[in-house]
Write a protein that holds these residues in place. Sequence first.
Motif, PDB file in Angstrom:
ATOM      1  N   GLU A 107       0.891  -1.004   0.289  1.00  0.00           N
ATOM      2  CA  GLU A 107       0.187  -0.041  -0.027  1.00  0.00           C
ATOM      3  C   GLU A 107       1.305   1.628   0.164  1.00  0.00           C
ATOM      4  OE1 GLU A 107      -2.428  -0.484   3.364  1.00  0.00           O
ATOM      5  OE2 GLU A 107      -3.299  -1.712   2.496  1.00  0.00           O
ATOM      6  N   ALA A 108       2.734   1.445  -0.420  1.00  0.00           N
ATOM      7  CA  ALA A 108       2.797   2.320  -0.525  1.00  0.00           C
ATOM      8  C   ALA A 108       2.633   4.018  -1.129  1.00  0.00           C
ATOM      9  CB  ALA A 108       4.543   2.173  -0.867  1.00  0.00           C
ATOM     10  N   GLU A 109       2.004   3.387  -2.160  1.00  0.00           N
ATOM     11  CA  GLU A 109       1.426   4.252  -2.912  1.00  0.00           C
ATOM     12  C   GLU A 109       0.163   5.258  -2.214  1.00  0.00           C
ATOM     13  OE1 GLU A 109       0.728   3.536  -7.503  1.00  0.00           O
ATOM     14  OE2 GLU A 109       2.558   2.022  -7.074  1.00  0.00           O
ATOM     15  N   VAL A 172      21.216  -3.395   3.253  1.00  0.00           N
ATOM     16  CA  VAL A 172      21.232  -3.447   1.582  1.00  0.00           C
ATOM     17  C   VAL A 172      19.471  -3.132   1.395  1.00  0.00           C
ATOM     18  CG1 VAL A 172      22.176  -4.183  -0.098  1.00  0.00           C
ATOM     19  CG2 VAL A 172      23.450  -4.379   0.891  1.00  0.00           C
ATOM     20  N   ALA A 173      18.819  -4.258   2.121  1.00  0.00           N
ATOM     21  CA  ALA A 173      17.283  -4.486   1.461  1.00  0.00           C
ATOM     22  C   ALA A 173      16.932  -3.326   2.061  1.00  0.00           C
ATOM     23  CB  ALA A 173      16.685  -5.823   1.722  1.00  0.00           C
ATOM     24  N   GLY A 174      17.158  -2.408   3.218  1.00  0.00           N
ATOM     25  CA  GLY A 174      16.825  -1.493   3.695  1.00  0.00           C
ATOM     26  C   GLY A 174      16.657  -0.330   2.884  1.00  0.00           C
ATOM     27  N   ALA A 175      18.756  -0.246   2.940  1.00  0.00           N
ATOM     28  CA  ALA A 175      18.620   1.102   1.333  1.00  0.00           C
ATOM     29  C   ALA A 175      17.504   0.442   0.207  1.00  0.00           C
ATOM     30  CB  ALA A 175      20.584   1.028   0.911  1.00  0.00           C
ATOM     31  N   ALA A 176      18.049  -0.107  -0.034  1.00  0.00           N
ATOM     32  CA  ALA A 176      16.866  -0.355  -1.527  1.00  0.00           C
ATOM     33  C   ALA A 176      15.336   0.038  -1.706  1.00  0.00           C
ATOM     34  CB  ALA A 176      16.897  -1.711  -2.176  1.00  0.00           C
ATOM     35  N   VAL A 177      15.366  -0.925  -0.018  1.00  0.00           N
ATOM     36  CA  VAL A 177      13.095   0.539  -0.294  1.00  0.00           C
ATOM     37  C   VAL A 177      13.720   2.002   0.017  1.00  0.00           C
ATOM     38  CG1 VAL A 177      11.825   0.938   1.651  1.00  0.00           C
ATOM     39  CG2 VAL A 177      12.480  -1.486   1.183  1.00  0.00           C
ATOM     40  N   MET A 181      11.746   3.862  -2.727  1.00  0.00           N
ATOM     41  CA  MET A 181      11.371   4.994  -2.636  1.00  0.00           C
ATOM     42  C   MET A 181      11.088   6.685  -2.787  1.00  0.00           C
ATOM     43  SD  MET A 181       7.670   6.048  -1.519  1.00  0.00           S
ATOM     44  CE  MET A 181       7.059   5.139  -0.535  1.00  0.00           C
ATOM     45  N   ASP A 182      12.324   7.024  -3.160  1.00  0.00           N
ATOM     46  CA  ASP A 182      12.784   8.062  -3.504  1.00  0.00           C
ATOM     47  C   ASP A 182      13.029   8.283  -5.082  1.00  0.00           C
ATOM     48  OD1 ASP A 182      13.773   8.556  -0.575  1.00  0.00           O
ATOM     49  OD2 ASP A 182      15.832   8.229  -0.913  1.00  0.00           O
ATOM     50  N   HIS A 183      13.064   7.355  -5.841  1.00  0.00           N
ATOM     51  CA  HIS A 183      13.341   7.199  -7.295  1.00  0.00           C
ATOM     52  C   HIS A 183      11.516   7.727  -7.780  1.00  0.00           C
ATOM     53  CE1 HIS A 183      14.494   6.239 -11.428  1.00  0.00           C
ATOM     54  NE2 HIS A 183      13.061   5.343 -11.730  1.00  0.00           N
ATOM     55  N   TRP A 184       9.979   6.520  -6.981  1.00  0.00           N
ATOM     56  CA  TRP A 184       9.446   6.799  -7.777  1.00  0.00           C
ATOM     57  C   TRP A 184       8.726   7.685  -6.809  1.00  0.00           C
ATOM     58  CZ3 TRP A 184       4.843   6.995  -4.184  1.00  0.00           C
ATOM     59  CH2 TRP A 184       3.683   6.792  -4.587  1.00  0.00           C
ATOM     60  N   GLU A 190       5.810   7.762 -13.947  1.00  0.00           N
ATOM     61  CA  GLU A 190       6.915   5.994 -15.254  1.00  0.00           C
ATOM     62  C   GLU A 190       6.354   4.942 -15.019  1.00  0.00           C
ATOM     63  OE1 GLU A 190      10.613   7.212 -15.024  1.00  0.00           O
ATOM     64  OE2 GLU A 190      10.230   8.702 -15.365  1.00  0.00           O
ATOM     65  N   ALA A 191       6.179   5.016 -13.434  1.00  0.00           N
ATOM     66  CA  ALA A 191       5.900   3.675 -13.031  1.00  0.00           C
ATOM     67  C   ALA A 191       5.102   3.289 -11.588  1.00  0.00           C
ATOM     68  CB  ALA A 191       7.310   2.502 -12.894  1.00  0.00           C
ATOM     69  N   ALA A 192       5.077   2.145 -11.486  1.00  0.00           N
ATOM     70  CA  ALA A 192       4.070   1.700  -9.682  1.00  0.00           C
ATOM     71  C   ALA A 192       5.160   1.597  -8.849  1.00  0.00           C
ATOM     72  CB  ALA A 192       3.572   0.809  -9.910  1.00  0.00           C
ATOM     73  N   PHE A 193       5.010   2.191  -7.850  1.00  0.00           N
ATOM     74  CA  PHE A 193       5.869   2.102  -6.321  1.00  0.00           C
ATOM     75  C   PHE A 193       6.820   0.298  -6.669  1.00  0.00           C
ATOM     76  CE2 PHE A 193       6.935   0.316  -2.575  1.00  0.00           C
ATOM     77  CZ  PHE A 193       8.377   2.012  -2.417  1.00  0.00           C
ATOM     78  N   LEU A 194       5.336  -0.448  -6.997  1.00  0.00           N
ATOM     79  CA  LEU A 194       6.169  -2.468  -6.738  1.00  0.00           C
ATOM     80  C   LEU A 194       6.493  -2.660  -7.567  1.00  0.00           C
ATOM     81  CD1 LEU A 194       3.081  -3.832  -4.782  1.00  0.00           C
ATOM     82  CD2 LEU A 194       5.512  -3.303  -3.742  1.00  0.00           C
ATOM     83  N   ASP A 195       6.526  -1.618  -8.483  1.00  0.00           N
ATOM     84  CA  ASP A 195       7.527  -2.104 -10.064  1.00  0.00           C
ATOM     85  C   ASP A 195       8.611  -1.763 -10.299  1.00  0.00           C
ATOM     86  OD1 ASP A 195       5.109  -3.524 -11.794  1.00  0.00           O
ATOM     87  OD2 ASP A 195       4.843  -1.687 -12.416  1.00  0.00           O
ATOM     88  N   VAL A 196       8.858  -0.275  -9.757  1.00  0.00           N
ATOM     89  CA  VAL A 196      10.462   0.207  -8.482  1.00  0.00           C
ATOM     90  C   VAL A 196      11.044  -0.719  -7.456  1.00  0.00           C
ATOM     91  CG1 VAL A 196      11.530   2.241  -8.298  1.00  0.00           C
ATOM     92  CG2 VAL A 196       9.246   2.670  -9.526  1.00  0.00           C
ATOM     93  N   PHE A 197      10.315  -0.802  -6.867  1.00  0.00           N
ATOM     94  CA  PHE A 197      11.081  -1.457  -6.065  1.00  0.00           C
ATOM     95  C   PHE A 197      11.672  -3.058  -7.019  1.00  0.00           C
ATOM     96  CE2 PHE A 197       9.780  -5.415  -2.850  1.00  0.00           C
ATOM     97  CZ  PHE A 197      10.610  -4.871  -1.899  1.00  0.00           C
ATOM     98  N   ARG A 198      10.819  -3.535  -7.248  1.00  0.00           N
ATOM     99  CA  ARG A 198      11.282  -4.755  -7.498  1.00  0.00           C
ATOM    100  C   ARG A 198      12.714  -4.731  -8.626  1.00  0.00           C
ATOM    101  NH1 ARG A 198       8.988  -9.483  -6.340  1.00  0.00           N
ATOM    102  NH2 ARG A 198       6.616  -9.018  -4.620  1.00  0.00           N
ATOM    103  N   GLU A 199      12.362  -3.638  -9.562  1.00  0.00           N
ATOM    104  CA  GLU A 199      13.452  -3.578 -10.537  1.00  0.00           C
ATOM    105  C   GLU A 199      14.521  -3.018  -9.751  1.00  0.00           C
ATOM    106  OE1 GLU A 199      14.824   0.014 -14.183  1.00  0.00           O
ATOM    107  OE2 GLU A 199      13.309  -0.232 -12.546  1.00  0.00           O
ATOM    108  N   VAL A 200      14.966  -2.845  -8.748  1.00  0.00           N
ATOM    109  CA  VAL A 200      15.840  -2.069  -7.497  1.00  0.00           C
ATOM    110  C   VAL A 200      16.376  -3.768  -7.136  1.00  0.00           C
ATOM    111  CG1 VAL A 200      16.957  -1.732  -5.171  1.00  0.00           C
ATOM    112  CG2 VAL A 200      15.191   0.090  -7.175  1.00  0.00           C
ATOM    113  N   PHE A 201      15.574  -4.712  -6.837  1.00  0.00           N
ATOM    114  CA  PHE A 201      15.748  -5.970  -6.511  1.00  0.00           C
ATOM    115  C   PHE A 201      16.327  -6.635  -7.237  1.00  0.00           C
ATOM    116  CE2 PHE A 201      14.483  -4.637  -1.918  1.00  0.00           C
ATOM    117  CZ  PHE A 201      14.636  -5.348  -1.474  1.00  0.00           C
TER     118      PHE A 201
END
Length: 213
Positions: A107-109, A172-177, A181-184, A190-201
Motif C-alpha cells: 500500500e506504499a502508493e 542493503v535491503a533497507g537502503a533498497a527500499v 521510494m525516493d526514485h518513485w 512512469e511506473a508503479a512503486f512496487l515495479d520500481v521496488f522489484r527492479e531495484v531488487f
Amino acid sequence: MQLMSEKGAAGGGLRERKKRATRAALSEAAVRLAAEHGAEKVTVEAISAAAGVSVRTFFNYFDSRDDAFVVIDADAGARMRHAVLEAPAHLSPLAALREAMAAELAEAEQQHELWRLHAEVLHASPHLLARGVGAHMAAEADLADAIALRLRGDGDTGGDGPGLYPRLLAAVAGAAVRTSMDHWSAHQEEAAFLDVFREVFTLLAAGLPAPSA
C-alpha cells in the motif's frame, strides 16, 4: 524503515485487525497533528480525540506520546521476520527478504503522503529523529537475525550474533527500499512503486552491474 501496511500479519483475526486499525489511526493522527502544529505542541488528548478514542485507549497502544510519532507500526518487524522464516526453501535469502518487504509495501502508493509527513516530523525534532534512527536500527537487527536463522536452519543465530552476510543483507535491503521510494516519488507517472521496488531488487540480485551506455 517505518512501515504502515495492515497486510501480512500472522493471526489476522477480526480482533487483531481492529487493534491494528486503532493503532494505525492513532499513529496517523499523531503524525498529521505534529506536521501541522509541531510535535512539541501535540498532546495525547489531541491525538486521542483526532483518532476518535479515549486517552486510556491511547496508552493501551503506546507507552508515551513520543512513541506515537516514532513507532508507526510496531508489528511490521515481526511480520517480516515471520515471512522471511516461512518463505519457500527454494528462495534465496535476498528473494525471501524481497517478498517479505513487498507484502508490507503493498500500500506504499496510498501511504506515500503520510510517510512523507512522518519523515518531516522526525527531522523537525532532533530527539524524535534519534529515536527513529534507533527504531530503524533495531528493526534492521531483527531482520538480520531472521536471515541468519533461515541460513542456519537450526533455530540458533549463534553466540556471536547473526554474522556479516545477514547484517549486510538487511542493511542493503533497507537502503533498497529507501532508494525505491525516493526514485518513485520523483517519477510517479512512469511506473508503479512496487515495479520500481522489484527492479531495484533485480539489480541487487544481478550484483549491481553497471548500466549499458
